[in-house]
Design a protein around this motif. Structure first.
Motif, PDB file in Angstrom:
ATOM      1  N   THR A 162      -4.620   4.679   4.611  1.00  0.00           N
ATOM      2  CA  THR A 162      -4.196   6.072   4.552  1.00  0.00           C
ATOM      3  C   THR A 162      -2.849   6.124   3.895  1.00  0.00           C
ATOM      4  N   ARG A 163      -1.876   5.413   4.522  1.00  0.00           N
ATOM      5  CA  ARG A 163      -0.518   5.649   4.001  1.00  0.00           C
ATOM      6  C   ARG A 163      -0.267   4.984   2.651  1.00  0.00           C
ATOM      7  N   THR A 164      -0.799   3.818   2.429  1.00  0.00           N
ATOM      8  CA  THR A 164      -0.524   3.170   1.138  1.00  0.00           C
ATOM      9  C   THR A 164      -1.132   3.994   0.007  1.00  0.00           C
ATOM     10  N   ARG A 165      -2.368   4.422   0.203  1.00  0.00           N
ATOM     11  CA  ARG A 165      -3.027   5.200  -0.843  1.00  0.00           C
ATOM     12  C   ARG A 165      -2.308   6.539  -1.051  1.00  0.00           C
ATOM     13  N   MET A 168      -5.037  -1.431  -6.624  1.00  0.00           N
ATOM     14  CA  MET A 168      -6.278  -1.783  -5.918  1.00  0.00           C
ATOM     15  C   MET A 168      -5.994  -2.442  -4.574  1.00  0.00           C
ATOM     16  N   ARG A 169      -6.720  -1.992  -3.557  1.00  0.00           N
ATOM     17  CA  ARG A 169      -6.780  -2.715  -2.272  1.00  0.00           C
ATOM     18  C   ARG A 169      -8.205  -3.212  -2.110  1.00  0.00           C
ATOM     19  N   HIS A 170      -8.308  -4.463  -1.657  1.00  0.00           N
ATOM     20  CA  HIS A 170      -9.640  -5.097  -1.564  1.00  0.00           C
ATOM     21  C   HIS A 170      -9.609  -6.060  -0.375  1.00  0.00           C
ATOM     22  N   GLN A 222      -1.618 -10.801   0.377  1.00  0.00           N
ATOM     23  CA  GLN A 222      -0.303 -10.204   0.130  1.00  0.00           C
ATOM     24  C   GLN A 222      -0.386  -8.689   0.099  1.00  0.00           C
ATOM     25  N   HIS A 223       0.758  -8.074   0.255  1.00  0.00           N
ATOM     26  CA  HIS A 223       0.873  -6.615   0.155  1.00  0.00           C
ATOM     27  C   HIS A 223       2.247  -6.359  -0.460  1.00  0.00           C
ATOM     28  N   PRO A 224       2.362  -6.675  -1.767  1.00  0.00           N
ATOM     29  CA  PRO A 224       3.695  -6.713  -2.372  1.00  0.00           C
ATOM     30  C   PRO A 224       4.461  -5.394  -2.338  1.00  0.00           C
ATOM     31  N   THR A 225       3.771  -4.253  -2.496  1.00  0.00           N
ATOM     32  CA  THR A 225       4.555  -3.007  -2.517  1.00  0.00           C
ATOM     33  C   THR A 225       5.084  -2.662  -1.132  1.00  0.00           C
ATOM     34  N   GLN A 226       4.384  -3.131  -0.078  1.00  0.00           N
ATOM     35  CA  GLN A 226       4.927  -2.951   1.277  1.00  0.00           C
ATOM     36  C   GLN A 226       6.189  -3.800   1.420  1.00  0.00           C
ATOM     37  N   GLY A 227       6.152  -5.031   0.911  1.00  0.00           N
ATOM     38  CA  GLY A 227       7.345  -5.891   0.966  1.00  0.00           C
ATOM     39  C   GLY A 227       8.521  -5.246   0.246  1.00  0.00           C
ATOM     40  N   GLY A 280      -1.158 -11.022   9.111  1.00  0.00           N
ATOM     41  CA  GLY A 280      -0.387  -9.860   8.650  1.00  0.00           C
ATOM     42  C   GLY A 280       0.191 -10.117   7.264  1.00  0.00           C
ATOM     43  N   ARG A 281      -0.386  -9.470   6.274  1.00  0.00           N
ATOM     44  CA  ARG A 281       0.047  -9.739   4.891  1.00  0.00           C
ATOM     45  C   ARG A 281       1.439  -9.192   4.607  1.00  0.00           C
ATOM     46  N   THR A 282       1.852  -8.155   5.351  1.00  0.00           N
ATOM     47  CA  THR A 282       3.161  -7.554   5.036  1.00  0.00           C
ATOM     48  C   THR A 282       4.305  -8.532   5.311  1.00  0.00           C
ATOM     49  N   VAL A 283       4.186  -9.324   6.374  1.00  0.00           N
ATOM     50  CA  VAL A 283       5.269 -10.268   6.688  1.00  0.00           C
ATOM     51  C   VAL A 283       5.320 -11.420   5.686  1.00  0.00           C
ATOM     52  N   THR A 322       4.582  -6.013  14.102  1.00  0.00           N
ATOM     53  CA  THR A 322       3.310  -5.850  13.379  1.00  0.00           C
ATOM     54  C   THR A 322       2.150  -5.727  14.358  1.00  0.00           C
ATOM     55  N   ARG A 323       1.091  -5.160  13.856  1.00  0.00           N
ATOM     56  CA  ARG A 323      -0.158  -4.967  14.592  1.00  0.00           C
ATOM     57  C   ARG A 323      -0.961  -6.269  14.569  1.00  0.00           C
ATOM     58  N   ILE A 324      -1.643  -6.578  15.669  1.00  0.00           N
ATOM     59  CA  ILE A 324      -2.600  -7.695  15.628  1.00  0.00           C
ATOM     60  C   ILE A 324      -3.779  -7.207  14.775  1.00  0.00           C
ATOM     61  N   GLN A 325      -4.119  -7.991  13.729  1.00  0.00           N
ATOM     62  CA  GLN A 325      -5.043  -7.511  12.690  1.00  0.00           C
ATOM     63  C   GLN A 325      -6.502  -7.702  13.122  1.00  0.00           C
ATOM     64  N   LYS A 326      -6.959  -6.779  13.940  1.00  0.00           N
ATOM     65  CA  LYS A 326      -8.297  -6.850  14.536  1.00  0.00           C
ATOM     66  C   LYS A 326      -9.393  -7.207  13.525  1.00  0.00           C
ATOM     67  N   HIS A 352       8.214  -1.296  11.253  1.00  0.00           N
ATOM     68  CA  HIS A 352       6.781  -1.546  11.452  1.00  0.00           C
ATOM     69  C   HIS A 352       6.077  -0.968  10.227  1.00  0.00           C
ATOM     70  N   PRO A 353       5.139  -1.721   9.614  1.00  0.00           N
ATOM     71  CA  PRO A 353       4.497  -1.180   8.407  1.00  0.00           C
ATOM     72  C   PRO A 353       3.553  -0.015   8.732  1.00  0.00           C
ATOM     73  N   LEU A 354       3.188   0.123  10.006  1.00  0.00           N
ATOM     74  CA  LEU A 354       2.246   1.139  10.469  1.00  0.00           C
ATOM     75  C   LEU A 354       0.861   0.898   9.843  1.00  0.00           C
ATOM     76  N   PRO A 355      -0.224   1.242  10.455  1.00  0.00           N
ATOM     77  CA  PRO A 355      -0.299   1.941  11.731  1.00  0.00           C
ATOM     78  C   PRO A 355       0.027   1.037  12.922  1.00  0.00           C
ATOM     79  N   ARG A 356       0.645   1.648  13.956  1.00  0.00           N
ATOM     80  CA  ARG A 356       0.862   0.879  15.187  1.00  0.00           C
ATOM     81  C   ARG A 356      -0.325   1.124  16.105  1.00  0.00           C
TER      82      ARG A 356
HETATM   83  C1  NCD Z   1      -0.349  -2.633   6.582  1.00  0.00           C
HETATM   84  C2  NCD Z   1      -1.459  -3.278   5.787  1.00  0.00           C
HETATM   85  O1  NCD Z   1      -2.334  -2.574   5.293  1.00  0.00           O
HETATM   86  O2  NCD Z   1      -1.411  -4.485   5.662  1.00  0.00           O
HETATM   87  N1  NCD Z   1      -0.359  -1.242   6.557  1.00  0.00           N
HETATM   88  C3  NCD Z   1       0.088  -0.533   5.496  1.00  0.00           C
HETATM   89  O3  NCD Z   1       0.047  -0.950   4.373  1.00  0.00           O
HETATM   90  N2  NCD Z   1       0.657   0.636   5.762  1.00  0.00           N
HETATM   91  C4  NCD Z   1      -0.225  -3.149   7.954  1.00  0.00           C
HETATM   92  C5  NCD Z   1      -1.404  -3.092   8.859  1.00  0.00           C
HETATM   93  O4  NCD Z   1      -2.497  -2.624   8.500  1.00  0.00           O
HETATM   94  O5  NCD Z   1      -1.248  -3.557  10.000  1.00  0.00           O
END
Ligand code: NCD
Length: 316
Positions: A66-69, A116-118, A144-149, A177-180, A238-242, A274-278
């Motif tokens: 949601t938020r990245t897009r 692109m997210r994949h 990776q999630h470079p734009t979040q970094g 968690g790719r953001t970290v 960060t969220r535990i990535q279910k 927190h990158p969210l969502p929490r």
């Molecule tokens: C993160 C992601 O997609 O990796 N969220 C985001 O980009 N806003 C973190 C996450 O999903 O936990």
């Protein structure tokens, strides 16, 4: 409307054409993006600009977002550009068996820049094989999630006033968690950074990150105890990535490993990100504290992406 703060644009060349990983960035790249992002904040707050008028962004999200897009699309619109979208693998040619390379080759005909997210790690590397316009990785599975970094770096700078000499605690799912991962590589460009990695043993920071920090001689410690990480400048939850767990009982066991309460950080000079969502990691009683930077962090996503889109399109 004229581009407010770039009457005589001083272009800042990036060292890369496509962004798949934060390992590509030099310190000059990161400093340049930061500078342009701070300018973009003024542009946004003054009603936007037409810097990217006539440019088209292809927004391809094959994994929920949601938020990245929205933040990419908002960034493009605020600079006067337009957006075409594809969402969900089940509605795409990928579902019919098309390769990522062919999808990207086609999107290069329709757009001036592609995001692109994949769900698969490494998908961004396949995409750049055939991208003939700039390509941005918006998350490749647990990779990776470079734009979040990048937006996290902008946030740390805005909250702490510097990027050098920062102590950062990262908490939660450091394995998936790719953001970290992306953020650690960027912090590695700066001086005197210290990390504390707080995670259950099964979800500790992977070797691909720790070996990089070892190579650079950077200081880090690992622990499973949240209390060990509360003396830092930045607390990155960060969220535990279910969705990355093959075994759901393992997720159930680990999902509530850390829950930050207001009492943990109240009256401390520590910035909570927190990158969210929490899900459950930050109790809502933290939200009203001045420490809570996560909603400001989300807002920085737009200005960071405005900067990146403009720079990759060689307009800033
Ligand atoms: C993160 C992601 O997609 O990796 N969220 C985001 O980009 N806003 C973190 C996450 O999903 O936990």
């Amino acid at each position: 409307m004229p581009f407010l703060h770039y009457n005589k644009p001083q272009k800042m060349p990036l060292s890369f054409q496509h962004l798949t990983s934060t390992k590509q960035l030099t310190r000059e790249d990161m400093d340049g993006i930061l500078k342009v992002a701070l300018e973009m904040e003024k542009v946004r707050d003054n009603g936007g600009s037409d810097l990217l008028k006539g440019k088209v962004l292809a927004s391809l999200f094959y994994e929920p977002s949601t938020r990245t897009r929205m933040s990419f699309e908002s960034a493009m619109h605020r600079l006067g550009g337009s957006v075409i979208t594809a969402e969900g693998i089940q509605f795409s040619s990928l579902y019919k068996g098309e390769t990522i390379q062919d999808t990207i080759s086609m999107a290069s005909q329709y757009a001036d820049i592609i995001v692109m997210r994949h769900p698969e790690q490494g998908s961004a590397d396949l995409a750049v094989e055939t991208a003939s316009v700039p390509f941005i990785n918006a998350g490749d599975g647990p990779g990776q999630h470079p734009t979040q970094g990048i937006l996290d770096m902008v946030t740390i700078y805005k909250e702490r006033g510097t990027l050098d000499g920062i102590n950062v605690t990262m908490v939660g799912d450091l394995l998936y968690g790719r953001t970290v991962h992306s953020l650690s590589f960027l912090l590695g460009l700066y001086n005197d950074i210290t990390f504390t990695f707080v995670a259950p043993d099964a979800l500790q920071m992977p070797e691909k990150v720790t070996s990089y920090l070892d190579e650079k001689g950077m200081k880090y410690s690992t622990t499973s105890n949240l209390e060990d990480g509360l003396d830092s400048d930045v607390l990155y939850m960060t969220r535990i990535q279910k969705e990355r767990f093959a075994d759901s009982s393992q997720y159930e066991k680990l999902k509530d490993s850390y829950i930050l309460q207001g009492s943990h950080v109240k009256d401390k000079d520590i910035t909570v990100m927190h990158p969210l969502p929490r899900v459950n990691e930050i109790s809502t009683d933290v939200d009203a504290l001045p420490n809570a930077a996560y909603f400001r962090q989300a807002s920085n996503g737009v200005i960071a992406r405005m900067a990146l889109l403009a720079m990759l399109l060689k307009q800033a």
